[in-house]
Design an enzyme around this catalytic site. Structure first.
Site, PDB file in Angstrom:
ATOM      1  NE  ARG A  13      -3.558  -2.205   2.590  1.00  0.00           N
ATOM      2  CZ  ARG A  13      -3.423  -3.346   3.319  1.00  0.00           C
ATOM      3  NH1 ARG A  13      -2.302  -3.551   3.837  1.00  0.00           N
ATOM      4  NH2 ARG A  13      -4.265  -4.201   3.471  1.00  0.00           N
TER       5      ARG A  13
ATOM      6  CE  LYS B 181      -6.455  -0.503   4.318  1.00  0.00           C
ATOM      7  NZ  LYS B 181      -7.859  -0.510   3.797  1.00  0.00           N
TER       8      LYS B 181
ATOM      9  CG  HIS C 236      -4.456   2.036  -3.834  1.00  0.00           C
ATOM     10  ND1 HIS C 236      -3.748   1.715  -2.820  1.00  0.00           N
ATOM     11  CD2 HIS C 236      -5.652   1.270  -4.072  1.00  0.00           C
ATOM     12  CE1 HIS C 236      -4.664   0.327  -2.341  1.00  0.00           C
ATOM     13  NE2 HIS C 236      -5.816   0.241  -3.012  1.00  0.00           N
TER      14      HIS C 236
ATOM     15  NE  ARG D   5      -3.193  -3.301  -1.272  1.00  0.00           N
ATOM     16  CZ  ARG D   5      -2.801  -4.281  -0.538  1.00  0.00           C
ATOM     17  NH1 ARG D   5      -1.678  -4.372  -0.429  1.00  0.00           N
ATOM     18  NH2 ARG D   5      -3.937  -4.724   0.216  1.00  0.00           N
TER      19      ARG D   5
ATOM     20  CG  HIS E 215      -6.432  -8.404   1.153  1.00  0.00           C
ATOM     21  ND1 HIS E 215      -6.479  -8.641  -0.083  1.00  0.00           N
ATOM     22  CD2 HIS E 215      -6.310  -7.332   0.962  1.00  0.00           C
ATOM     23  CE1 HIS E 215      -6.362  -7.958  -0.909  1.00  0.00           C
ATOM     24  NE2 HIS E 215      -6.177  -6.697  -0.195  1.00  0.00           N
TER      25      HIS E 215
ATOM     26  CE1 TYR F  27      -6.422  -6.782  -6.929  1.00  0.00           C
ATOM     27  CE2 TYR F  27      -6.905  -7.776  -4.725  1.00  0.00           C
ATOM     28  CZ  TYR F  27      -6.487  -6.715  -5.406  1.00  0.00           C
ATOM     29  OH  TYR F  27      -6.192  -5.574  -4.789  1.00  0.00           O
TER      30      TYR F  27
END
Length: 307
Positions: free
Chosen positions: A152, A176, A244, A247, A270, A279
């Site tokens: 990211r 995150k 972004h 990514r 994730h 994806y």
């Protein structure tokens, strides 16, 4: 019990015990503050025990119609409120027996396929950086890192020299929720980083890996602006493309090469594999396009050779 007191207790909890990032904490506070303002301005209950699902539905209707919130924004609000009331319900001291968000459902939304670069465009972009960039070694290392690791923007911006091990060939990201993950580095990426480190000249004492033209830690804004400029100069820029999307490009290319979803989830960082599954849709679109090249794609009658 008063809403504001409960809100502060919840924010303290997610900061101290769940160790959420400052950015995530800021988002939670903003969502709960907006709810509070709506309740105050519409004379709805401020005693946490009196709030019902009907009150919350009125609020969600308001932000949808009056503030034009998208399904994604509405789902974020639902998620924050559900976490807030789950916290209160699980602690007897707040006196809440029934979670008013319990029967709230997530709003269905159309999943848009992310804009990405093709393999050919990615190669063209990387090769072109060395020709058009004012800081070719730095920029080549930055954008190779994006395309090789699928990191990211915030993760790359916050990389330190010590988070990269060029001997063992891996990088340590903090994603995150401060979740840590280790991603292997390719030889080409290690070489690019080694070349960059030779010319890296900080003007202040800093361990941050990538620096701006003044020798200070580079910002997300500069990285984003640099990407757009380089994408335009190398001829790969298209509407909707942002840094972004590199990514998304990396993760899609890996999936097309046969990497399984669980591995891709680990690389991407994730928390939920459902996020990774988008994806597969991108790969399927490409698969359908390739299938149109099948030699039997045309009507058989059109290919008959008459004697």
């Amino acid at each position: 019990m008063n809403y504001e007191k409960c809100m502060q207790d919840f924010l303290d909890y997610i900061e101290l015990e769940r160790n959420l990032s400052p950015q995530t904490l800021k988002g939670y506070r903003a969502e709960l503050d907006l709810t509070l303002k709506y309740f105050k301005s519409h004379n709805l209950p401020l005693d946490i025990g009196e709030i019902t699902i009907q009150h919350i539905r009125k609020y969600l209707t308001y932000v949808k119609k009056e503030r034009n919130n998208s399904p994604a924004s509405l789902n974020k609000k639902i998620s924050v409120l559900r976490s807030f009331f789950n916290f209160l319900t699980n602690d007897d001291s707040y006196g809440i027996k029934i979670n008013p968000t319990f029967r709230l459902s997530q709003i269905k939304k159309e999943r848009k396929l992310p804009q990405i670069l093709s393999l050919e465009e990615s190669r063209k972009f990387l090769l072109g950086i060395k020709e058009v960039s004012s800081y070719p070694k730095r920029d080549y290392a930055i954008f190779l890192m994006f395309l090789h690791t699928g990191c990211r923007l915030t993760e790359l911006k916050e990389l330190t020299i010590t988070s990269v091990d060029l001997q063992e060939k891996y990088v340590r990201f903090f994603g995150k929720g401060s979740r840590e993950r280790i991603v292997p580095l390719l030889d080409q990426t290690c070489e690019a980083l080694e070349e960059y480190l030779k010319i890296r000249e900080p003007s202040i004492e800093t361990n941050q890996l990538f620096l701006n033209s003044r020798g200070r830690p580079i910002s997300k804004e500069i990285i984003a602006k640099t990407f757009k400029t380089l994408a335009q100069k190398t001829g790969v820029y298209k509407k909707g493309l942002s840094v972004h999307k590199l990514r998304h490009t990396c993760l899609t290319l890996l999936l097309k090469e046969g990497i399984d979803l669980r591995t891709l989830q680990e690389i991407a960082g994730h928390a939920d594999i459902a996020t990774t599954q988008i994806y597969t849709h991108v790969a399927q679109v490409d698969l359908k396009r390739q299938m149109n090249k099948h030699p039997l794609a045309k009507k058989i009658e059109d290919n008959l050779i008459t004697e």
